[in-house]
Design a protein around this motif. Structure first.
Motif, PDB file in Angstrom:
ATOM      1  N   PHE A   8    -103.799 -19.163  49.457  1.00 37.75           N
ATOM      2  CA  PHE A   8    -104.531 -17.900  49.509  1.00 37.75           C
ATOM      3  C   PHE A   8    -105.383 -17.829  50.774  1.00 37.75           C
ATOM      4  N   TYR A   9    -106.128 -18.893  51.051  1.00 36.18           N
ATOM      5  CA  TYR A   9    -107.016 -18.857  52.215  1.00 36.18           C
ATOM      6  C   TYR A   9    -106.245 -18.928  53.530  1.00 36.18           C
ATOM      7  N   LYS A  10    -105.120 -19.643  53.546  1.00 37.78           N
ATOM      8  CA  LYS A  10    -104.288 -19.651  54.755  1.00 37.78           C
ATOM      9  C   LYS A  10    -103.794 -18.244  55.070  1.00 37.78           C
ATOM     10  N   TYR A  11    -103.366 -17.546  54.032  1.00 41.02           N
ATOM     11  CA  TYR A  11    -102.847 -16.191  54.240  1.00 41.02           C
ATOM     12  C   TYR A  11    -103.965 -15.241  54.659  1.00 41.02           C
ATOM     13  N   LYS A  12    -105.084 -15.279  53.981  1.00 42.45           N
ATOM     14  CA  LYS A  12    -106.186 -14.363  54.272  1.00 42.45           C
ATOM     15  C   LYS A  12    -106.797 -14.610  55.643  1.00 42.45           C
ATOM     16  N   ASN A  13    -106.765 -15.868  56.109  1.00 45.55           N
ATOM     17  CA  ASN A  13    -107.381 -16.200  57.395  1.00 45.55           C
ATOM     18  C   ASN A  13    -106.379 -16.282  58.539  1.00 45.55           C
ATOM     19  N   GLY A  14    -105.153 -15.816  58.285  1.00 46.14           N
ATOM     20  CA  GLY A  14    -104.152 -15.780  59.356  1.00 46.14           C
ATOM     21  C   GLY A  14    -103.674 -17.149  59.808  1.00 46.14           C
ATOM     22  N   LYS A  15    -103.756 -18.170  58.923  1.00 46.79           N
ATOM     23  CA  LYS A  15    -103.344 -19.528  59.278  1.00 46.79           C
ATOM     24  C   LYS A  15    -101.935 -19.866  58.790  1.00 46.79           C
ATOM     25  N   MET A  16    -101.281 -18.904  58.166  1.00 49.56           N
ATOM     26  CA  MET A  16     -99.949 -19.146  57.620  1.00 49.56           C
ATOM     27  C   MET A  16     -98.903 -18.735  58.649  1.00 49.56           C
ATOM     28  N   ASP A  17     -97.913 -19.613  58.901  1.00 55.11           N
ATOM     29  CA  ASP A  17     -96.886 -19.340  59.901  1.00 55.11           C
ATOM     30  C   ASP A  17     -95.844 -18.372  59.356  1.00 55.11           C
ATOM     31  N   VAL A  18     -95.347 -17.512  60.238  1.00 51.09           N
ATOM     32  CA  VAL A  18     -94.254 -16.614  59.868  1.00 51.09           C
ATOM     33  C   VAL A  18     -93.046 -17.458  59.462  1.00 51.09           C
ATOM     34  N   GLY A  19     -92.411 -17.090  58.360  1.00 52.92           N
ATOM     35  CA  GLY A  19     -91.269 -17.842  57.856  1.00 52.92           C
ATOM     36  C   GLY A  19     -91.642 -18.846  56.782  1.00 52.92           C
ATOM     37  N   PHE A  20     -92.962 -19.042  56.565  1.00 55.99           N
ATOM     38  CA  PHE A  20     -93.397 -19.988  55.543  1.00 55.99           C
ATOM     39  C   PHE A  20     -93.001 -19.478  54.159  1.00 55.99           C
ATOM     40  N   ARG A  21     -92.404 -20.359  53.363  1.00 57.89           N
ATOM     41  CA  ARG A  21     -91.967 -19.999  52.013  1.00 57.89           C
ATOM     42  C   ARG A  21     -92.571 -20.942  50.980  1.00 57.89           C
ATOM     43  N   TRP A  22     -92.793 -20.430  49.805  1.00 61.43           N
ATOM     44  CA  TRP A  22     -93.134 -21.289  48.682  1.00 61.43           C
ATOM     45  C   TRP A  22     -92.668 -20.605  47.413  1.00 61.43           C
ATOM     46  N   HIS A  23     -92.604 -21.371  46.344  1.00 61.84           N
ATOM     47  CA  HIS A  23     -92.194 -20.784  45.067  1.00 61.84           C
ATOM     48  C   HIS A  23     -93.258 -21.083  44.018  1.00 61.84           C
ATOM     49  N   ALA A  24     -93.252 -20.314  42.965  1.00 62.26           N
ATOM     50  CA  ALA A  24     -94.237 -20.481  41.902  1.00 62.26           C
ATOM     51  C   ALA A  24     -93.621 -20.094  40.569  1.00 62.26           C
ATOM     52  N   ASP A  25     -93.997 -20.837  39.544  1.00 59.36           N
ATOM     53  CA  ASP A  25     -93.621 -20.429  38.188  1.00 59.36           C
ATOM     54  C   ASP A  25     -94.865 -20.353  37.307  1.00 59.36           C
ATOM     55  N   SER A  26     -96.043 -20.320  37.955  1.00 57.59           N
ATOM     56  CA  SER A  26     -97.311 -20.125  37.241  1.00 57.59           C
ATOM     57  C   SER A  26     -98.001 -18.910  37.835  1.00 57.59           C
ATOM     58  N   PHE A  27     -97.913 -17.798  37.171  1.00 52.22           N
ATOM     59  CA  PHE A  27     -98.471 -16.555  37.703  1.00 52.22           C
ATOM     60  C   PHE A  27     -98.453 -15.499  36.600  1.00 52.22           C
ATOM     61  N   GLN A  28     -99.102 -14.394  36.854  1.00 53.28           N
ATOM     62  CA  GLN A  28     -98.892 -13.181  36.078  1.00 53.28           C
ATOM     63  C   GLN A  28     -98.667 -12.070  37.085  1.00 53.28           C
ATOM     64  N   CYS A  29     -98.047 -11.002  36.686  1.00 51.73           N
ATOM     65  CA  CYS A  29     -97.780  -9.926  37.639  1.00 51.73           C
ATOM     66  C   CYS A  29     -97.686  -8.590  36.913  1.00 51.73           C
ATOM     67  N   GLU A  30     -97.903  -7.543  37.698  1.00 48.33           N
ATOM     68  CA  GLU A  30     -97.817  -6.182  37.168  1.00 48.33           C
ATOM     69  C   GLU A  30     -96.366  -5.724  37.229  1.00 48.33           C
ATOM     70  N   ALA A  31     -96.007  -4.824  36.345  1.00 51.34           N
ATOM     71  CA  ALA A  31     -94.683  -4.225  36.427  1.00 51.34           C
ATOM     72  C   ALA A  31     -94.569  -3.474  37.737  1.00 51.34           C
ATOM     73  N   SER A  32     -93.396  -3.514  38.343  1.00 53.39           N
ATOM     74  CA  SER A  32     -93.259  -2.890  39.658  1.00 53.39           C
ATOM     75  C   SER A  32     -92.014  -2.038  39.738  1.00 53.39           C
ATOM     76  N   ALA A  33     -92.154  -0.981  40.471  1.00 51.75           N
ATOM     77  CA  ALA A  33     -90.967  -0.274  40.931  1.00 51.75           C
ATOM     78  C   ALA A  33     -90.589  -0.972  42.230  1.00 51.75           C
ATOM     79  N   LEU A  34     -89.477  -0.574  42.878  1.00 50.70           N
ATOM     80  CA  LEU A  34     -89.136  -1.187  44.160  1.00 50.70           C
ATOM     81  C   LEU A  34     -90.228  -0.828  45.148  1.00 50.70           C
ATOM     82  N   GLY A  35     -90.772  -1.829  45.800  1.00 54.72           N
ATOM     83  CA  GLY A  35     -91.822  -1.557  46.773  1.00 54.72           C
ATOM     84  C   GLY A  35     -92.884  -2.616  46.768  1.00 54.72           C
TER      85      GLY A  35
END
Length: 504
Positions: A8-35
């Motif tokens: 979270f802090y890497k992303y918010k502070n611009g320290k995350m490199d373009v192309g960086f990937r990660w996966h997660a199976d611990s989360f909650q999320c809102e229903a989404s339309a495409l977008g």
């Protein structure tokens, strides 16, 4: 998965490199339309993090009750089926666990690139309609799966058979379409999108994305992208020219293109230039220039350059101090000026200087023993070569001068009254040694005397000199003794038995 706090802090502070990937199976999320969709995490410190991401996928509403982490990423649903024996309807509750994969793309936004169910033994094997549709879109767009037009249509048909409205619409749209009309990068590249042109060039370079491998077409699309200012395409053109892929090989032009991209801030290009100088490919091997370009790449934010720097120097990269502007010591700066880089390998420059002086001293003793007339220029030459041997890490010269140092030490031990001692004694006593280089002075021996190896009766006798013998004066004296040369041998005799032939 990495700690969400760090992500979270890497992303918010611009320290995350373009192309960086990660996966997660611990989360909650809102229903989404495409977008867009909001992903929410609860960290170990009980801090809630919410990040809005872009997606081409439909993602259902997934929550857990309270903050029970064990239930995160799970969707609870009921499934009613008719029992084949009793004929009664049986309702079961199921929890389906999902895994999401995210990527920071060049638009500086986080994108959901995959969203898939993780099967468990307790789950129903019934396939979910939205999964068919999502996977069909991924195959069609090349996001999450390799582009596969036929596979996409197959999945849309399965979802349409289960009344998914989006899948029904896609089947109608693709009914008379051709695969070439939907190759993702080709479609966007034809509109003039430089990023799509870059990616299409990569597809042709690797033979992926629905096109066959073709280096010439890769170069063509990279050139179009580079003409619009895309630095990655400019760098890729440098690789094509340097290796002769799709174009006539031209290493000089390849380096020029790399340099152009590097000067405009592309760290990857700076690293590639460093590699060329490190390995001497198309340019003279130059470790110093390699290091400079690796540092440039690091300062431009290209993290892989740190590993290259460490491989070259044997030490991890240390950023420059913000207070002094440099983390180099005075000796390190001196080393840079002299061309030394030993300090990077853990050997201080001062030690290299001491080694050069020691090697020079040993060689100087030998020079003065056997070539007394020319010892000064010889010492200067040996000093220069000693420094060069250390600077170039030349094993041959280092071994030669090391052997000379040992030999000089042995000669000094066996003959303490050597020219070096004579010189020091003369300087300390204030006497000036006479040495007539322009005209060699001679003298006549006035009695039969011993020709000794040093200026005292304690030194060994070389042989006898006879009355009337003519000797050459070297110009060196010690007490009542004079150094002379006779028949290509140099030794010492008492001055009272000599008559200088230049005197009347």
């Amino acid at each position: 998965m990495a700690e969400i706090d760090d992500l979270f802090y890497k992303y918010k502070n611009g320290k995350m490199d373009v192309g960086f990937r990660w996966h997660a199976d611990s989360f909650q999320c809102e229903a989404s339309a495409l977008g867009e969709v909001n992903f929410i995490w609860m960290s170990r410190s009980n801090t809630e993090f919410t990040i809005q991401m872009l997606t081409d996928l439909h993602i259902p509403r997934i929550r857990w009750s309270g903050y029970n982490i064990s239930q995160s990423g799970c969707l609870t649903y009921t499934d009613t089926q008719r029992d084949s024996v009793s004929g009664r309807e049986v309702t079961r509750d199921y929890k389906v666990k999902f895994r999401a994969e995210f990527e920071l793309q060049s638009d500086k936004n986080l994108h959901v690139v995959q969203f898939k169910r993780v099967p468990e033994e307790s789950e129903t094997t019934k396939r979910w309609v939205f999964e068919d549709y999502n996977e069909g879109m991924m195959y069609l767009t090349g996001e999450g799966f390799p582009f596969d037009f036929d596979k996409a249509k197959e999945l849309f048909k399965e979802a349409a058979d289960n009344d998914h409205p989006g899948a029904i619409a896609m089947l109608k749209k693709l009914r008379f379409a051709k695969a070439a009309d939907y190759i993702p990068n080709l479609v966007k590249a034809k509109t003039g999108n430089p990023k799509a042109q870059l990616n299409l060039g990569l597809d042709y370079y690797n033979g992926t994305g629905g096109v066959a491998k073709d280096y010439a077409k890769a170069v063509e699309w990279w050139q179009k992208s580079a003409d619009q200012g895309n630095l990655d395409s400019l760098c890729n053109l440098g690789t094509a020219y340097h290796r002769g892929l799709g174009v006539t090989q031209d290493e000089a032009k390849g380096l020029e293109l790399y340099q152009n991209a590097s000067d405009q801030g592309l760290g990857r290009a700076s690293l590639l230039i460093g590699d060329l100088y490190k390995d001497g490919k198309g340019v003279p091997e130059d470790k110093k220039k390699a290091k400079e370009n690796y540092i440039k790449a690091i300062e431009q934010g290209f993290e892989p350059a740190k590993k290259k720097f460490e491989e070259l120097t044997g030490k991890p990269y240390q950023p420059k101090s913000t207070s002094s502007g440099s983390n180099e010591t005075a000796f390190q700066k001196l080393g840079e000026m002299l061309g030394f880089q030993w300090w990077e390998d853990g050997v201080p420059v001062i030690l290299a200087i001491i080694l050069a002086l020691v090697m020079t001293a040993g060689s100087a003793v030998l020079a003065m023993m056997f070539l007394p007339k020319w010892w000064i220029p010889i010492v200067i030459g040996v000093l220069v070569l000693s420094f060069c041997a250390l600077r170039w890490r030349n094993p041959f010269l280092i071994v030669v001068f090391s052997i000379a140092t040992v030999a000089g030490g042995i000669f000094y031990y066996l003959n303490p009254a050597n020219p070096l001692q004579q010189l020091v004694t003369s300087i300390m006593s204030g006497n000036t040694l006479k040495l007539d280089i322009a005209e060699k002075q001679t003298a006549t021996v006035t009695a039969n005397i011993n020709f000794r190896s040093g200026p005292s009766t304690d030194h060994s006798i070389i042989r006898q000199l006879w009355e009337g013998d003519t000797v050459s004066l070297t110009g060196k004296t010690s007490g009542g003794w004079v150094q002379v040369s006779h028949r290509d041998e140099t030794g010492w005799i008492s001055s009272e038995f000599l008559k200088n032939n230049s005197e009347p």
